[in-house]
Each structure stands twice: as structure tokens, then as C-alpha cells.
Design a protein around this motif. Structure first.
Motif, PDB file in Angstrom:
ATOM      1  N   THR A 166       0.870  -1.310   0.192  1.00  0.00           N
ATOM      2  CA  THR A 166       0.310  -0.056   0.038  1.00  0.00           C
ATOM      3  C   THR A 166       0.807   1.185  -0.096  1.00  0.00           C
ATOM      4  O   THR A 166       0.513   2.140   0.271  1.00  0.00           O
ATOM      5  CB  THR A 166      -0.967   0.147   1.299  1.00  0.00           C
ATOM      6  N   TRP A 185      -5.135   6.192  -1.331  1.00  0.00           N
ATOM      7  CA  TRP A 185      -4.741   6.797  -0.105  1.00  0.00           C
ATOM      8  C   TRP A 185      -3.420   6.607   0.326  1.00  0.00           C
ATOM      9  O   TRP A 185      -2.627   5.747  -0.139  1.00  0.00           O
ATOM     10  CB  TRP A 185      -5.706   6.174   0.960  1.00  0.00           C
ATOM     11  N   HIS A 235      -3.583   2.474   4.098  1.00  0.00           N
ATOM     12  CA  HIS A 235      -5.066   2.528   4.301  1.00  0.00           C
ATOM     13  C   HIS A 235      -5.427   1.306   3.079  1.00  0.00           C
ATOM     14  O   HIS A 235      -5.522   1.776   1.880  1.00  0.00           O
ATOM     15  CB  HIS A 235      -5.313   4.083   3.515  1.00  0.00           C
ATOM     16  N   ALA A 268     -11.612  11.674   0.909  1.00  0.00           N
ATOM     17  CA  ALA A 268     -12.394  10.523   1.395  1.00  0.00           C
ATOM     18  C   ALA A 268     -13.782  10.667   1.868  1.00  0.00           C
ATOM     19  O   ALA A 268     -14.782   9.592   1.359  1.00  0.00           O
ATOM     20  CB  ALA A 268     -11.656  10.113   2.735  1.00  0.00           C
ATOM     21  N   TYR A 296     -13.599   4.735  12.217  1.00  0.00           N
ATOM     22  CA  TYR A 296     -13.385   3.252  12.446  1.00  0.00           C
ATOM     23  C   TYR A 296     -14.493   2.519  13.305  1.00  0.00           C
ATOM     24  O   TYR A 296     -14.522   1.427  13.315  1.00  0.00           O
ATOM     25  CB  TYR A 296     -12.097   3.023  13.284  1.00  0.00           C
ATOM     26  N   ASN A 302       0.026   1.253   9.242  1.00  0.00           N
ATOM     27  CA  ASN A 302      -1.399   1.842  10.069  1.00  0.00           C
ATOM     28  C   ASN A 302      -1.998   0.549  10.811  1.00  0.00           C
ATOM     29  O   ASN A 302      -3.167   0.348  10.487  1.00  0.00           O
ATOM     30  CB  ASN A 302      -2.552   1.938   8.621  1.00  0.00           C
ATOM     31  N   GLU A 313      -5.301  -3.216   9.848  1.00  0.00           N
ATOM     32  CA  GLU A 313      -4.357  -3.802   8.412  1.00  0.00           C
ATOM     33  C   GLU A 313      -5.179  -4.998   8.109  1.00  0.00           C
ATOM     34  O   GLU A 313      -5.091  -5.227   6.583  1.00  0.00           O
ATOM     35  CB  GLU A 313      -2.951  -3.683   8.744  1.00  0.00           C
ATOM     36  N   TRP A 318     -10.536   0.402   3.431  1.00  0.00           N
ATOM     37  CA  TRP A 318     -10.461   1.486   4.271  1.00  0.00           C
ATOM     38  C   TRP A 318     -11.567   2.490   4.236  1.00  0.00           C
ATOM     39  O   TRP A 318     -12.239   2.952   5.141  1.00  0.00           O
ATOM     40  CB  TRP A 318      -9.172   2.064   4.424  1.00  0.00           C
ATOM     41  N   GLU A 319     -11.562   2.765   2.791  1.00  0.00           N
ATOM     42  CA  GLU A 319     -12.454   3.902   2.625  1.00  0.00           C
ATOM     43  C   GLU A 319     -13.925   3.581   2.539  1.00  0.00           C
ATOM     44  O   GLU A 319     -14.992   4.611   2.747  1.00  0.00           O
ATOM     45  CB  GLU A 319     -12.258   4.396   0.906  1.00  0.00           C
TER      46      GLU A 319
END
Lengths: 369, 369, 369, 369
Positions: A300, A311, A315, B16, B129, B261, B279, B319-320
Motif C-alpha cells: 500500500t 490513499w 489505508h 475521503a 473506525y 497503519n 490492516e 479502508w474507504e
């Protein structure tokens, strides 16, 4: 000038591609501009609803009217309707993007390949897993020689939605409608990925031995009292030998309890190894020549394939992003008049191998694709 | 009638959220219709370009002109510009969705909370989150009592983008601009997640002991010869005690080499345990009362939170998607005049705890938030 | 009265079994008392040294003198010396414990099986991996019907000590001395484990398709200028079908870079699944009927097979403990005049299957064992 | 000439060390020869039985009679009997090997340290986890500078045998008998490991903040109607700062459901990171300076610490092997008159830190050890 896109099919794949088209402008500003022009289907009411949901300007129940009105024709219907509209579109000079597998039979796939060869426009077969960043990164490692000579390839695609004998019958259980079962639906993905990753280094698969298995012979029809026969495989296994002598094992299952969408591929070379699993698609396991074990790489970083479009590092992306990437590549090829791969030729080669697996299952012998 | 949305900020978070808004119609057809109405920023040229990319109809360099023209105001700018526009919008009766952490200081956060309390519209603090399906599923397990009484909470957020002392200075290294470092940026997420998951069962955090650490005191300014002072923490650690007596440990780092992350949370109860890692955000590790070890659950079934809106089982999200979910919830609350959480009140409570960590670091003592 | 043990072979396996014998009294006080009586070998000097190291009272260069002097005869020499002494010992009424694989050829294995059938004493084939607590626990789950009907078996044994073409030639590379390569050395373990775990539920393997591959045709002889031909496989792959219709895939490799001793087995049933890896031999992955994913069980509880003899929960065992367990079982059977399994019959059945894999490789067809 | 060993204590630790002594000759032929000379205990019957099981020639109920009869005295009794016999033995010039933690109180530990300083013989504190090959390998990496400067240390020891409030009371729940709970029993291991790995690079722990927690205040007495008070911690958490400014977090729990013996340590440096978990003790996770993620190293190669004494690569070791290694080192030091570490000095330093954690818990402030 924007490309007008016509799409046949508005269910799972229709949505996956429509979503991809919708996301291109924000994340791939250098992609061609597109219009979601016409959505094609048979049921007018459902079609109208889908067009609204998926953002299409027009609908049509006649694909034949659409194929020369649009700048690219997406064939995302069930396997048995892949051939005729795709061939007609190519004959009309319209680029085609067709879902996988290319066709229910090898003969039909060959006709599609030939139509593509005769056409002067891109004809893509939508094997989306080539466009996972971790897979592209893996391909780069192999192309750079980091794995040395390829010796062993291992591919597996495990699902469990048919574990239960009472899981209902669907078109995916019918040879007539689907061509094959786990083999065509899942195995096609695995074989394409294996060809993509190892094909340049190890050559084509030269011969295979295969085995198809149906564990549940008939299944209930939803909402009815009757059962219907399952005429495709629930699982297949195969062994392979590559042109360069590398060995391969492939398998897929729809009855592997505990596995939802567990598509894995592993490659051993003389200098290193790679492992990938679709359920953790942001990760690549890499054994380097000077390493002592597999390194878990979160693919990533901004320097990783396609990632800078999205991102910051860490992410994670999801399954659907692969469709954005493949649409970006396909549409760029359409605009620029360049080749797109995986092509119909690639799709045909995949099916030659799947067909050989089936023939081997019937004959009990190794066969050449 | 569609909701007009005004957004202040067009970088990482601006993108985002804009992406999330763009995706709602296709995947959450019961969400309110929205217009990406006005994008707010200072640099007219960059703003025009961003509006084009992110799909906004208008731009403005004056947030004050926008807040009562729109049906919801998103404050996605840097922390130090959260307060004034958010409070003004709330005073104008406009719902506000503000990025986290709420404010650079606790006093400012309190003002924002008070403004929200006085307003009769949703004021959301965008802790995305909470909206991971695996986290919602975990919350359901805890609410159903599957873990029994909560005894231990462990939260950690590890990144490594500042490992290198030569990594350039940015506003995130400035106390004035960012309020704090890893503590506010990452710790805010962890504390919010801990409150969300364990708060109903274990109560609030009653006292904390904290430690902040800056490993690299000054960093080079990109493109210049000079260095600039780092006035925030690179990492923090904290211990906590909950109202019910449960213990907690929290930490974050921007110098944890090998972690991009890596936001993890783990909870032990009298009847079971849970583990989550950002992750691998599609997975939840769950030790059941009658189990012998952690079960790795791929939280992608149709019955899992939000999943039916997306793809079939095993087709992982990224993630998005958390932004799509939180926008769906926030905008539904705006339309229906209902409460949205995490609210400004939640954001303030998070900051009370982070502030206590800082005060504890200064005093060397346990302190109450 | 103590059992006198005679052991032929004092290298790797000699040490593994001698260690096991030495550890029985402290951990398995109900095991028969034993004397490490006589160590048998050819090189008197090396033998004397080994006897001293391994704790033997006597040495002999003539196994024929030993077989009726002892209460149990262990044949731990290379494969090609398994048959003659083992058969002679059985004919003399002495129980025999023989390392795996039973013999370099199927014919020889058959003679050994027949000798065992004619003898009235235990004749064990030392497949130690049956005695891993996690494997015994898995067997219990299958026997209790927890997995339902067995549908798929997957076994793989990956090593990498021959990745390098310059890795030196040894007897393990010689068909004459070793019988086969990865197939006999590693595949024997996998097939035995598969028979042990799935055999009662799925029946025997009814037919196989196999493929053997030698990647490096000749290897340097250590300390000499010359190379010697490799006449065995570096890797094999196989597909199988069980009597009950279950499918199987098996493979082994000595060139799988990054894998040291990675023996895995996985089984899918109609109600659940199991996964095991030798490199994490204290763990079992178990997907239960009412579970959503694999549960990682640390099989070290007092109630787990053999564990109460050792340490408290979580104090992991190693590879060598499997030898203690199998010696405990074998010697108890000798003392009590009971059957021991895996027997020569089991060893023969394994070799029937391996032989079928070889025959299939030669014929290019599926064959019955 | 063989060393006569006297051992006080014949339960868990008595067995672990006796087993280690019994295994030295076969695997560490260069270790000193030893006699398991005298086993010391109070209950004559149980003692006689244990001496038989553990292979001791003599028994004694009077340690005072034993300490100058033997060449090394092992004190493996409960914590509260560590001091007197150990000090007496040292005063008699007899080397002492004492289980951890050194003493129930810091004062007593100091007396033991002083006795060791005055004696001219090795006084070892048996922190066995230093002798895991993966830990020794990790230490080598750190000593070689592969991690650069140490910035963060994270240690955790999770068990779950006291999750159930009905789990019976034992001496381990008594402050009088055990000194402390999870802190002394488990935390001692973690702090020793942290000192061993990071101590040379980061210096000592300069200050700590700690928190102790007892979740279950009284527990049933086995076989009786009554309950007894729990006077020690079920769990502790701590933060630390090293001399070089590095930060640390430490914790242990006996109520972490799903964790049996989960001792983990993780270290971040300026150039790399390490992770270790006792439940997978053959593995080390290593993020190298030029790597992209953690590499999973199976630390079982011949070149790895202690491994050449055992089995070929990939044949994993267990928990008990750590005792063999530490006995090898301790007894070699006794024979050669050399220093052994971890020493009483090390044990005292660990306890200074644990004591500081306790004092911090009481005062609510950071304290210096």
C-alpha cells in the motif's frame, strides 16, 4: 470527447463495473472521460431500476441496437450469452470487455478469440485479479528475475457456499448455462493468474491431469418442492507441467467449509518464493534470495502499483478496486488504440487449459491443452 | 429533496468524504439524496481544481457564506480550523460533521461540545473506525453479553512514517497547528474505539497515567536548508482504569518500523475475548466462551453490518468504505432529525481523556479526565 | 522386568529414538522399563562413540546376533537395509520397530508385511507424526463425527534443502539407496497422516494420478571434483480419490524456498474443517459446525492427548516429543502383547499408494494402488 | 570428575531442571558430567517418589546438610524459600542456581545479591527464556546494531488460568507466599527478557509507572467449603522510560481469556523491529532495514544458537529445551569458574523494577527503581 459505454448485464458484475466507471474521474483523472450510456437487459422493469441505480442514461432490451452506438461494449451477462453479442460488437468495430470465463465451451471461446483477432479494437477478458496491487508487484518481482527460474506453481480457490446439500440450485449448477462449476468459475481465475505471473518465465502449461467432483448431485429449487440435477463440478483438482518443466497444482472448491473467497497462489523459484491470498489482498508474502523466511509486505505504498491514485500507506483497498484498475487500463487502451491484456486470446488460452482438465478427467490421462 | 452539502477542506479527508458521498446512491439507495454543493478553501486555484476532481458545483473562500446556504456543513480542515466554522454553523442551525480530533485544545473542544448541545441538529465527530463492519459486529457481541464483564482493554496504533530523522517537518509536527502528535492524531481513534466498544459495558475511563515522547527533536523543512522544531509527541503510552475497574493500556507511535497503519484493539471479558487490526480490517478474532482459541472471522457475510449493501461473502472491503458507512449514518440522521454518534459530545470525551494523558505526562501522576 | 532394546542405526533416527527411550521413565512412568541394550552398526569406531553418546550398554556389527538377544529390535538404518534384519527379527519372534518408509520397493514392503502377518509380535512402522498431540486431537474430532462426512483432503510437505543446484549429492538422491526422493521420504509421512486421520471416515485411497519431477539432474559430490546423477524426484504432486468419493491432493518438495519442514494437512468435511502445520505443531486450526472461521487451538491442555505427561498448558512441545509418544505406545504394546499401529501393514498400504503415484507418473494415467 | 547436584524442590521446576540435567550428556557432550545427587524436600514419602522419578541418588529433608555436600545447589522451591538456603549455600562456597523471581521482597533479593557478590562462585537466576534460540538470535541482531538505536520496547505475558472466579485458590494467590501475582510470576520474565535484549543498547529502565489489579478478590479453597482472600494482582500494566530515552510498556494477566502462555516481546529501533511470542517459540519476526515488512524466521538452522546440538532445520524445539540450554551454560560456568548470567545481580535488578512498579501503583506516581 467522452467514450459512450454500453453494458449488458446489471447484476453482480454489472454493479462492479458500473461502480468502477463511476469512480474513475475522481481517482484516475487521466482516464478517458466516459458516459454510462446504455444498460442492456431483458426485463424492462428491472432494467429501468438498475439503470437508475447504476447511473445509466438509456436502457435497451436489444443488444444488437447498442453495439454500434457505443464506443465500448461490456458483456457482463451469464457465460452462455458472452459469445454472440461480443462477436457482433467486434465485427461492428466496437471494443469489447467481456466477463470471465470467455465462453461455456472451448469452441465458442475460439470463435470469440478469432473475432477479436480479426477486429482492430481491444477485446478484453475481465480477469480482475491481475489488477490487485500485490499481484502487480509480484509480477514485477518475477519479471525482474528476483525469483530466478520458476519451478513450482500452486493455485487454490476455496469457497464454501455449497457446503450444505440444501443450498439451493442456481444457474451456476447447470452445465448448460454455466459451462462448468468450480472449474470454470474459480479455476479460470487461478489459471489466468498463474499465466499472468509465471507465464513469461515458465512458458505455457504444456500438459495437465485433472479431476472433477460433484459432491451433491441434486439441489432443491428455491420456492419449489422439487430438486434439480447438479450437472457441474463442486470442486476440481489438477496437476500441470509447464513448458520449462515447472510443475503446478491447481484446485478449487465450493464446499471447503470455513473459506469464503480464499484464492491463493504460491510460486517457488530458484531464488525465492511468493504467496498471495485474496482474502488478505493488500498483502504479499515474499521470500527473498537473501532472506530467511517470508516477509509480509503490505502493498500500500505510494510506489506500489496503482496505490498513489488512492490513499496514504496502510489505508487498505478492497476487492472492488481491482475493477477500477482494470477499467482504467481497458478504457485507456480503447482511447489510445492500444492492446489490452488479459485479451480474448488470454481468455481462450485459459479455457484451453480448463478444457484440458475436463478432458483429462474424462480420459483418466494427462492431456495437452 | 436533496441535501446540499458544503465541505471545508479538500485534501486527504476532503477526498475521503467526497468519495463517500459519491458512492452513496449506488450502494445505499435509502440514503438521502445529496448535492456536492460547495467546496470551501483559501487558495482559489487549488480549490477550483479540487472542486472539479471531487465533483462540487460551487466553490467559496468564505466559509461564513456557506454555512447557512447548505443543509450540512463538513469541517475537514486541519485541527486548528475546526472550532470557529463548526460553532458558527451550529449556531446557524446547520448540521455539522467535523473530522477528528475535535479541536487542538480541550477548552476549544468544550466550546464545540457546548455549541452542539445548544443546537438542535446533528453534530458528528467523524471517527470512521466505528463503522468498520468487524467493529460493529464486535460491538454487537459485547452488547449481547457474549464477552461477559469487561476486564481488560488494549489499544495500539502503530505507524512508521517518522522513523527516519530526515523525514520532513509538517504541520503534524507542530503543537500550535496540530494540538498534539501521535496522541491526538492516532490516540484519538483508539480512545474513541475503546469507548465505543467497551464504554457501555465498562463505563468511562476514570483515570489515566500517560507518557509522551518525542524521539526526533527537529526535522528538515522540505525544500529549505533549515530545520524546524518538533513540538509534539512521536509516540505516547498510557495506562487506564475504567469506572467498573477494568484496566486499559493504550499507545501510538509514528516511529514503529514495519507498521504502516496498524491500529489494533483487544478486549478481554469474563467470558471471551476480541482482537481487531485495521490492516486486516475485514477480520475479527473472537475467543468464545465455549471455544479453545481465537476464531478468525471474515466479517463479510450478508448478515454482517453494512455488508449486504456491497458484495457477496468474501469480497473484502477497504479502508474507504468506513467513510461511506459513516456518511450514510450521519446524513440519515440529518434527514430524520435524529441523533448521530460519534457526536461532538463523544469527541469532547475523547479529548478529555487525551488531555488527561498529557496532564499526567506533565505531572508524573495518575489523573482523572 | 525390563525390555532389552537393540537398535540398528545411530544417526538422525537413532538419536531421536534413543532420546525418546531415555525420557520415558521420567515422563511416562507406566511405560515398560527398558535397557538400551545393543547398538548395531558397521563402523566399529563410530559405533562405540555413538553407543557412548546414546547410552547403550553393548555394540555389535552383526544384527543377526542381536535380533534374538533383545526384546525389541529397532531398525533405524537407511531404507535399503530395512527388510532383511526386520524380517529375520520377526521370524525370530522379536518385535520390530522400523523407520519409514518401510522399504525401497513395494515388493520388499510386501515381504515385510507378510513377515509381520506371520509373526505374533508387534511390528511397527515409525510414522511419528501420528503422535503429535494436535493430530491425535484432530483424529478424535473426526472419529466423533465433528467434521461430518469427509469430502476433501489436502497434504503438502515442503522443504528447501535442495533449492541450490550446488547442494551436495547424498544417498537420498539415489533411487538405488533411497527408493524414491521427496515422494518416499516426505510423501510417506503425508499419506500415512491422511490415512490415519481420514481413513476410517473416507476409506482407503482408491485411485491416484501422480507426477514426479527432478529439477536438478546431477549434483556435486562433497569433497570431490565430480558430480553424480540424481535418480530420484525432487518433488511430486498427486491427486487422489477415496473409496467414499472424497478427493485428495498431495505434494512434497525439497526445493520450496522458504520452507524448512512445512508438513501441512487440511481436511474438509460436510460439517467442518481442520488444518495442521508441523512447523507450528502445538496448534490445530479447527472450523466447527457452528463457527464462522478457523479457531486456533493451542493443543497443550492437560486433557489433550499425551499432554498431562509433560508441562502445564501453553508450555509447548517440540518435534522430538512425537518419538517419546510413539515409543511409549510401541513398547506398551510389546509388553502387553497388543497390536501397535502404524503397523507394517500400514506401512505397506502407504507404499502401495506411493507406488501407484510412481506408476501413474510413468503411465500418465490414473491407477489403483 | 562429575559435578554433584543438589536440588531443592521437585514439582514443576524440579522436573524441568532434572529433565534438563538428564538430557545434557546426549546433546551437549561438552557439558560437565553431572550426578543427580540429592533431592531436598519436606515430605519424605513424596520426596522418595520424586527422587525415583527424577533420577536422584539421595534425598534429604535438610537443605542445610546438602549445601556443602554438592558442587552446585539448585533452589527450585516456592519464592519464599529462595533466600535462606541460597545465601547459606553461597556462604559455603557452593554455586547456586535459583528459580525466578529471586525473592518475594526487594530487601530479601538485595540480601541474596549481596551474598552472591561476596561469594566467588556462580549464582544464577534461572530466567530460562533468555535461552530460547530465537531470543539469542534476536540478541545477536541487536548487538550487531541491526536495529540501530532502540526506541520502543513492548512486553506482554498473557495467561487465562484465573479467568474463572471459581478457579481455586493456591499459594500463587498469596502475597505472603508468592510476593506478588502476575507481576512477580510473569512480569519478572518480561522484564528480564527486556533487560537482556535491550539493556546493552538502551540502558536500564530509569523510571516506571505501574498499575496492579485484582479482579477476583477471593477464591474457593479446593476441597473445602470456604474461600480465601486473593492478596496479589491478577494483572499488572506498566509504562517505562529507559536511560537512553526509549519508552516501554509492560503487562501481564492471568485472566486474558484465550491466552495460555502468551509471552511476547517487541522492539522498535531506528533501523528495524523484532517480535517474539513464546507460544511460537521457534519463530522470530524481523523487520530489516532494507525490508518492507516483518520476515518470519524459523530459528532452527544449524547456525542458530544451540540448534546444532539438536535436530536438522525445521525440527522444532519446545519449551523445555530452554532449560537444557541454561543448565548447559550454568554448569559450564561452574566447571570453568566463569560468570553466569542471568545472575543474582540480574535477578535483583529485575526485582528493583518490579518493586518500582508496585511502589508506583501505591503512590500513583512515576518512580525510579
Amino acid at each position: 470527447m467522452a467514450l459512450d459505454i454500453g453494458i449488458l448485464g446489471y447484476r453482480f458484475m454489472g454493479k462492479a463495473h458500473s461502480n468502477a466507471l463511476a469512480r474513475l474521474p475522481m481517482f484516475f483523472p487521466d482516464a478517458p472521460e466516459i458516459n454510462r450510456h446504455t444498460l442492456v437487459g431483458r426485463d424492462e422493469e428491472a432494467l429501468a431500476e438498475a439503470a437508475d441505480e447504476l447511473g445509466f442514461e438509456h436502457t435497451s432490451t436489444e443488444w444488437a441496437d447498442v453495439i454500434d452506438e457505443v464506443d465500448a461494449f461490456y458483456n457482463l451477462g451469464p457465460n452462455h450469452v458472452h459469445a454472440e453479442p461480443s462477436i457482433a460488437a467486434l465485427e461492428a468495430g466496437t471494443p469489447v470487455f467481456c466477463e470471465k470465463p470467455l465462453a461455456p465451451t472451448l469452441d465458442t471461446a475460439e470463435e470469440m478469440r478469432d473475432a477479436a483477432a480479426d477486429a482492430d479494437v481491444p477485446a478484453g477478458n475481465a480477469f480482475n485479479y491481475r489488477f490487485v496491487p500485490a499481484i502487480q508487484y509480484a509480477k514485477g518481482l518475477i519479471d525482474d528475475g528476483e525469483l530466478g527460474d520458476i519451478r513450482q506453481v500452486r493455485g487454490s480457490y476455496l469457497q464454501d457456499w455449497l457446503v450444505d446439500p440444501e443450498a439451493p440450485w442456481s444457474w451456476r449448477n447447470s452445465k448448460e448455462l454455466a459451462g462448468s462449476g468450480a472449474l470454470g468459475d474459480l479455476g479460470a481465475h487461478t489459471v489466468d493468474l498463474a499465466r499472468f505471473l509465471a507465464g513469461d518465465a515458465a512458458g505455457e502449461i504444456a500438459r495437465v491431469s485433472g479431476h472433477l467432483k460433484t459432491f451433491v448431485d441434486e439441489r432443491p429449487v428455491e420456492g419449489e418442492e422439487e430438486t434439480r440435477e447438479v450437472t457441474v463440478d463442486d470442486a476440481y483438482t489438477a496437476q500441470a507441467e509447464y513448458e520449462n518443466g515447472a510443475t503446478g497444482t491447481f484446485e478449487a472448491s465450493r464446499v471447503a467449509d470455513g473459506h469464503k473467497n480464499d484464492h491463493t497462489i504460491q510460486i517457488h523459484g530458484t531464488d525465492g518464493s511468493l504467496k498471495f491470498s485474496l482474502e488478505r489482498l493488500n498483502e504479499l508474502e515474499y521470500k527473498r534470495a537473501d532472506g530467511r523466511g517470508y516477509e509480509t509486505i503490505l502493498v500500500t505504498d505510494g510506489s506500489d502499483p496503482y496505490v498513489e491514485h488512492w490513499w496514504p500507506p496502510g489505508h487498505v483497498l478492497g476487492w472492488e478496486h481491482t475493477f477500477v484498475h482494470e477499467n482504467y487500463e481497458f478504457l485507456s487502451a480503447v482511447r489510445d488504440g492500444e492492446e489490452f491484456r488479459p485479451s480474448f486470446e488470454d481468455g481462450y488460452e485459459v479455457q484451453r487449459i480448463l478444457n484440458a482438465v475436463e478432458r483429462s478427467d474424462e480420459s483418466g490421462q494427462w492431456v495437452e491443452p
